[in-house]
Design a protein around this motif. Structure first.
Motif, PDB file in Angstrom:
ATOM      1  N   PHE A  54      10.398  60.756  12.657  1.00  0.00           N
ATOM      2  CA  PHE A  54       9.694  61.678  11.582  1.00  0.00           C
ATOM      3  C   PHE A  54      10.228  61.254  10.223  1.00  0.00           C
ATOM      4  CE2 PHE A  54       9.604  65.338   9.120  1.00  0.00           C
ATOM      5  CZ  PHE A  54       8.132  65.663   9.130  1.00  0.00           C
ATOM      6  N   ILE A  55      11.703  60.991  10.079  1.00  0.00           N
ATOM      7  CA  ILE A  55      12.358  61.037   8.855  1.00  0.00           C
ATOM      8  C   ILE A  55      12.235  59.636   8.332  1.00  0.00           C
ATOM      9  CG2 ILE A  55      14.627  60.785   7.643  1.00  0.00           C
ATOM     10  CD1 ILE A  55      15.327  62.969   9.617  1.00  0.00           C
ATOM     11  N   ILE A  64       3.602  47.800   9.480  1.00  0.00           N
ATOM     12  CA  ILE A  64       4.389  46.625   9.490  1.00  0.00           C
ATOM     13  C   ILE A  64       5.944  47.160   9.457  1.00  0.00           C
ATOM     14  CG2 ILE A  64       5.400  44.653   8.464  1.00  0.00           C
ATOM     15  CD1 ILE A  64       2.440  43.807   7.997  1.00  0.00           C
ATOM     16  N   ALA A  65       6.255  48.047   8.427  1.00  0.00           N
ATOM     17  CA  ALA A  65       7.613  48.460   8.233  1.00  0.00           C
ATOM     18  C   ALA A  65       7.910  49.566   9.365  1.00  0.00           C
ATOM     19  CB  ALA A  65       7.391  49.448   6.687  1.00  0.00           C
ATOM     20  N   TRP A  66       7.060  50.219   9.686  1.00  0.00           N
ATOM     21  CA  TRP A  66       7.379  51.296  10.916  1.00  0.00           C
ATOM     22  C   TRP A  66       7.680  50.532  12.234  1.00  0.00           C
ATOM     23  CZ3 TRP A  66       6.048  52.762  15.868  1.00  0.00           C
ATOM     24  CH2 TRP A  66       6.392  53.761  16.375  1.00  0.00           C
ATOM     25  N   PHE A  67       7.045  49.491  12.357  1.00  0.00           N
ATOM     26  CA  PHE A  67       7.435  48.706  13.542  1.00  0.00           C
ATOM     27  C   PHE A  67       8.724  47.892  13.421  1.00  0.00           C
ATOM     28  CE2 PHE A  67       7.491  44.038  14.886  1.00  0.00           C
ATOM     29  CZ  PHE A  67       7.231  44.211  16.461  1.00  0.00           C
ATOM     30  N   ILE A  68       9.298  47.623  12.291  1.00  0.00           N
ATOM     31  CA  ILE A  68      10.519  47.047  12.245  1.00  0.00           C
ATOM     32  C   ILE A  68      11.594  47.986  12.044  1.00  0.00           C
ATOM     33  CG2 ILE A  68      12.100  45.684  10.793  1.00  0.00           C
ATOM     34  CD1 ILE A  68       9.181  44.155   9.824  1.00  0.00           C
ATOM     35  N   ILE A  69      11.193  49.138  11.434  1.00  0.00           N
ATOM     36  CA  ILE A  69      12.436  50.205  11.161  1.00  0.00           C
ATOM     37  C   ILE A  69      12.607  51.027  12.252  1.00  0.00           C
ATOM     38  CG2 ILE A  69      13.136  52.060   9.626  1.00  0.00           C
ATOM     39  CD1 ILE A  69      11.709  50.159   7.136  1.00  0.00           C
ATOM     40  N   VAL A  70      11.273  51.277  13.047  1.00  0.00           N
ATOM     41  CA  VAL A  70      11.309  52.617  13.984  1.00  0.00           C
ATOM     42  C   VAL A  70      11.193  51.945  15.473  1.00  0.00           C
ATOM     43  CG1 VAL A  70      10.575  54.690  14.783  1.00  0.00           C
ATOM     44  CG2 VAL A  70      10.390  54.105  12.237  1.00  0.00           C
ATOM     45  N   TYR A  71      10.141  51.019  15.606  1.00  0.00           N
ATOM     46  CA  TYR A  71       9.888  50.599  17.035  1.00  0.00           C
ATOM     47  C   TYR A  71      11.227  49.812  17.516  1.00  0.00           C
ATOM     48  CZ  TYR A  71       7.665  49.465  21.179  1.00  0.00           C
ATOM     49  OH  TYR A  71       7.492  49.075  22.565  1.00  0.00           O
ATOM     50  N   LEU A  72      11.422  48.924  16.964  1.00  0.00           N
ATOM     51  CA  LEU A  72      12.185  47.733  17.487  1.00  0.00           C
ATOM     52  C   LEU A  72      13.559  48.568  17.678  1.00  0.00           C
ATOM     53  CD1 LEU A  72      11.460  44.645  15.296  1.00  0.00           C
ATOM     54  CD2 LEU A  72      10.653  45.533  17.600  1.00  0.00           C
ATOM     55  N   PRO A  73      14.344  49.271  16.880  1.00  0.00           N
ATOM     56  CA  PRO A  73      15.492  49.902  17.212  1.00  0.00           C
ATOM     57  C   PRO A  73      15.342  50.943  18.358  1.00  0.00           C
ATOM     58  CG  PRO A  73      15.146  50.056  14.965  1.00  0.00           C
ATOM     59  CD  PRO A  73      14.017  49.716  15.420  1.00  0.00           C
ATOM     60  N   VAL A  74      14.103  51.734  18.411  1.00  0.00           N
ATOM     61  CA  VAL A  74      13.980  52.740  19.412  1.00  0.00           C
ATOM     62  C   VAL A  74      14.037  51.965  20.530  1.00  0.00           C
ATOM     63  CG1 VAL A  74      12.609  54.673  20.392  1.00  0.00           C
ATOM     64  CG2 VAL A  74      13.127  54.690  17.753  1.00  0.00           C
ATOM     65  N   ALA A  75      12.898  51.111  20.576  1.00  0.00           N
ATOM     66  CA  ALA A  75      12.975  50.355  22.108  1.00  0.00           C
ATOM     67  C   ALA A  75      14.244  49.859  22.450  1.00  0.00           C
ATOM     68  CB  ALA A  75      11.839  49.221  21.644  1.00  0.00           C
ATOM     69  N   HIS A  76      15.131  49.573  21.560  1.00  0.00           N
ATOM     70  CA  HIS A  76      16.475  48.956  21.955  1.00  0.00           C
ATOM     71  C   HIS A  76      17.214  50.155  22.497  1.00  0.00           C
ATOM     72  CE1 HIS A  76      19.851  46.153  22.178  1.00  0.00           C
ATOM     73  NE2 HIS A  76      20.497  47.078  21.616  1.00  0.00           N
ATOM     74  N   HIS A 131       5.372  57.098  23.075  1.00  0.00           N
ATOM     75  CA  HIS A 131       4.428  58.236  22.503  1.00  0.00           C
ATOM     76  C   HIS A 131       5.215  59.591  21.826  1.00  0.00           C
ATOM     77  CE1 HIS A 131       1.260  57.372  25.339  1.00  0.00           C
ATOM     78  NE2 HIS A 131       2.198  56.920  26.189  1.00  0.00           N
ATOM     79  N   ALA A 132       6.485  59.870  21.961  1.00  0.00           N
ATOM     80  CA  ALA A 132       7.205  60.605  20.971  1.00  0.00           C
ATOM     81  C   ALA A 132       7.481  59.791  19.913  1.00  0.00           C
ATOM     82  CB  ALA A 132       8.481  60.895  21.870  1.00  0.00           C
ATOM     83  N   SER A 133       7.738  58.863  19.893  1.00  0.00           N
ATOM     84  CA  SER A 133       7.888  58.183  18.486  1.00  0.00           C
ATOM     85  C   SER A 133       6.586  57.994  17.662  1.00  0.00           C
ATOM     86  CB  SER A 133       8.511  56.845  18.726  1.00  0.00           C
ATOM     87  OG  SER A 133       7.591  55.813  19.198  1.00  0.00           O
ATOM     88  N   SER A 134       5.437  57.533  18.267  1.00  0.00           N
ATOM     89  CA  SER A 134       4.516  57.394  17.917  1.00  0.00           C
ATOM     90  C   SER A 134       3.788  59.040  17.062  1.00  0.00           C
ATOM     91  CB  SER A 134       3.250  56.723  18.398  1.00  0.00           C
ATOM     92  OG  SER A 134       2.992  57.424  19.590  1.00  0.00           O
ATOM     93  N   GLY A 135       4.089  59.961  18.042  1.00  0.00           N
ATOM     94  CA  GLY A 135       3.758  61.269  17.687  1.00  0.00           C
ATOM     95  C   GLY A 135       4.551  61.729  16.557  1.00  0.00           C
TER      96      GLY A 135
END
Lengths: 441, 112
Positions: A370-371, A135-147, A171-175
């Motif tokens: 990653f960070i 849940i944290a990764w989805f909010i902090i990483v996925y949503l901004p990167v998708a934007h 793929h790169a973000s999940s990898g």
């Protein structure tokens, strides 16, 4: 609704359903590769994401990713709870289909991306800490990167970074998150010492087939309209998958081993992940080269974990991370204005600047994911602990985390124990006894 | 009475069973087992990583016979299960104190 194109709408809705199917497909793909005692724990991680992430997407995720831009970094809360996301098109993204259709298509991408990461920490993560991380990764990483990459006004998109269907975003973000996960959670007990081998490769093959099928929706659907571009993406996707299947098997055979079924399946997924960012920008000929390269590069990439000693259990880094990066750079090499005028040319068509933009995109997304993933893991570990304890790991996630087992092959059918009723399962033994007694002569 | 336990290669099970039927043996118990002896395990390869699997699958037969038949049963199993290669298995002969047929309460040789 005069702008709605019924053909496009039908196409995108079917593509959304196909991309949804990929997450249970991934569950089987991963489930077959773990040991018997972890098959359900592994499947459950993907399946519950389908539930939770979709709800978060509807509540605020879609708005933060695709809502009106704030500083190129994030969407605002205009679409919170899908407010204003209706049947009229959103011309900024897809002018011929309902805004709601674009939203649900994108929901499926948001779901499968965190599910991909689960392969890296398979067989050893607590269900609670897995949920907290996801849940944290989805909010902090996925949503901004998708934007950044796809959102109207996103800063990487404005720079001209290309990502047709998610080489960076998915793929790169999940990898990169998977690498953090493998490093942070540590190796499985016995990794490198005892055989930890797949328990059901046919299950993995079924999953591969579902993923491959769904990937047509993933990549062709990313054209957001039925037509030539979608067809080109469909064809390049299929070509790359087949080329990587062949090249992976050839490499493992030439290296003195045998051609393996798991190798063929892994090659296919590597080819699909690699073509994803490039599918709508490159020609079918380029897709052959990209696919062949994917099978070879990813084959060598997965052996790195033994060299460096991290336990990326199901090779998310080597297949999705490396594949996503390779594909994103490939778009910088092979993109052709003849295929997609909006994207322009890559290095091989006289425009070296695109390759630099693609490299920047890789650097930013991989570095950020990653960070941020490391930080999230650190916090989750402090709060609730990331790993199951030794006894639970040896018992397996199925029993220790979920109180169930994937297979009962004992032939005893569970009759070797008693039935314990609880408040939630309040059956009435007396009624069962009376039924049985009427059958007794 | 003797119990004869034979651990043989799985693909030899049918031949052994037919040979034992041929000398009048009326019942036996079979289990799938794993173990190791002089025959080495094998190598499996998953995504380029090699793993050695030490335990080799075998079939264990258990036959209960009257004392005077034991030697013949052992010879029959040996003939049927032999390939001459390493890993053909082993035969153990064990004295048995008693045997009981649950249905009829018969004991000893009558229960075989």
């Amino acid at each position: 609704m005069q702008n709605i194109n019924t053909g496009d709408t039908a196409f995108i809705l079917i593509c959304a359903a196909m991309v949804m199917f990929m997450t249970p497909g991934l569950a089987l793909f991963y489930g077959g590769m773990v040991r018997t005692k972890n098959v359900l724990g592994t499947i459950m991680q993907s399946f519950i994401i389908l539930g939770i992430i979709n709800l978060l997407w509807m509540l605020f995720g879609y708005s933060l990713a695709f809502g009106p831009d704030k500083f190129g970094l994030i969407g605002d809360l205009s679409y919170i709870g899908l407010k204003g996301v209706g049947m009229a098109p959103n011309a900024a993204y897809a002018p011929t289909i309902p805004h709601e259709a674009f939203m649900i298509f994108q929901a499926m991408f948001a779901i499968i991306t965190p599910a991909l990461i689960t392969g890296a920490f398979a067989e050893r993560m607590k269900f609670s800490s897995f949920l907290a991380f996801t849940i944290a990764w989805f909010i902090i990483v996925y949503l901004p990167v998708a934007h950044w990459v796809w959102g109207n006004g996103g800063w990487l998109r404005n720079l001209g970074v290309l990502d047709f269907a998610g080489g960076l975003v998915v793929h790169a973000s999940s990898g990169a998150a998977a690498l953090a996960a493998a490093i942070f959670t540590g190796r499985r007990r016995g990794f490198g010492a005892e055989p930890i081998i797949p328990h059901n490769i046919p299950l993995t093959i079924i999953g591969t087939g579902i993923l491959w099928f769904g990937w047509f929706g993933f990549n062709a659907g990313s054209a957001l309209a039925a037509g030539g571009l979608a067809t080109n993406a469909f064809v390049t996707t299929h070509i790359a998958a087949t080329a990587a299947t062949v090249s992976w098997v050839v490499v493992e055979w030439l290296k003195g081993g045998k051609p393996t079924t798991l190798g063929a399946a892994t090659g296919a997924i590597a080819g699909l992940a690699t073509i994803t960012p490039a599918a709508g920008y490159v020609s079918p000929t380029a897709a052959i080269l990209i696919g062949l390269a994917a099978g070879i590069v990813c084959y060598y990439a997965i052996s790195l974990k033994f060299k460096f000693g991290y336990d990326d259990s199901l090779d998310v880094v080597g297949v999705h991370g490396v594949g996503g990066i390779l594909g994103t750079l490939s778009a910088g090499l092979f993109a052709s204005a003849a295929i997609n005028g909006a994207a322009g040319n890559g290095l091989f068509f006289g425009n070296p600047s695109l390759l630099w933009k693609q490299a920047l995109g890789v650097f930013v997304v991989v570095g950020f994911s990653f960070i941020a993933s490391m930080v999230i893991f650190k916090i989750v570990d402090k709060l609730i602990g990331v790993r199951v304890d030794e006894e639970d790991e040896i018992t397996g996630l199925d029993l220790s985390q979920h109180s169930e087992v994937g297979y009962d092959l004992s032939g005893l059918g569970g009759s070797a124990g008693g039935f314990v009723t609880s408040g939630a399962f309040d059956v009435h033994p007396s009624s069962q006894v009376s039924t049985a007694s009427t059958e007794t002569p | 009475m003797k119990k004869i336990e034979a651990i043989v290669k799985p693909f030899k099970l049918d031949e052994v069973k037919d040979a034992l039927s041929g000398i009048g043996i009326k019942g036996l118990t079979v289990s799938e087992v794993q173990g190791f002896g002089r025959q080495k395990g094998h190598t499996e390869v998953y995504r380029g990583a090699e793993y050695t699997v030490d335990f080799v699958p075998k079939v264990k037969l258990e036959v209960l016979v009257e004392d005077n038949l034991a030697a013949q049963v052992v010879d029959t199993i040996m003939d049927a299960a032999k390939t001459g290669k390493i890993g053909d298995g082993k035969i153990f002969v064990i004295p048995v104190e008693d045997a009981i047929r649950i249905r009829t309460n018969e004991r000893g040789n009558d229960a075989i």
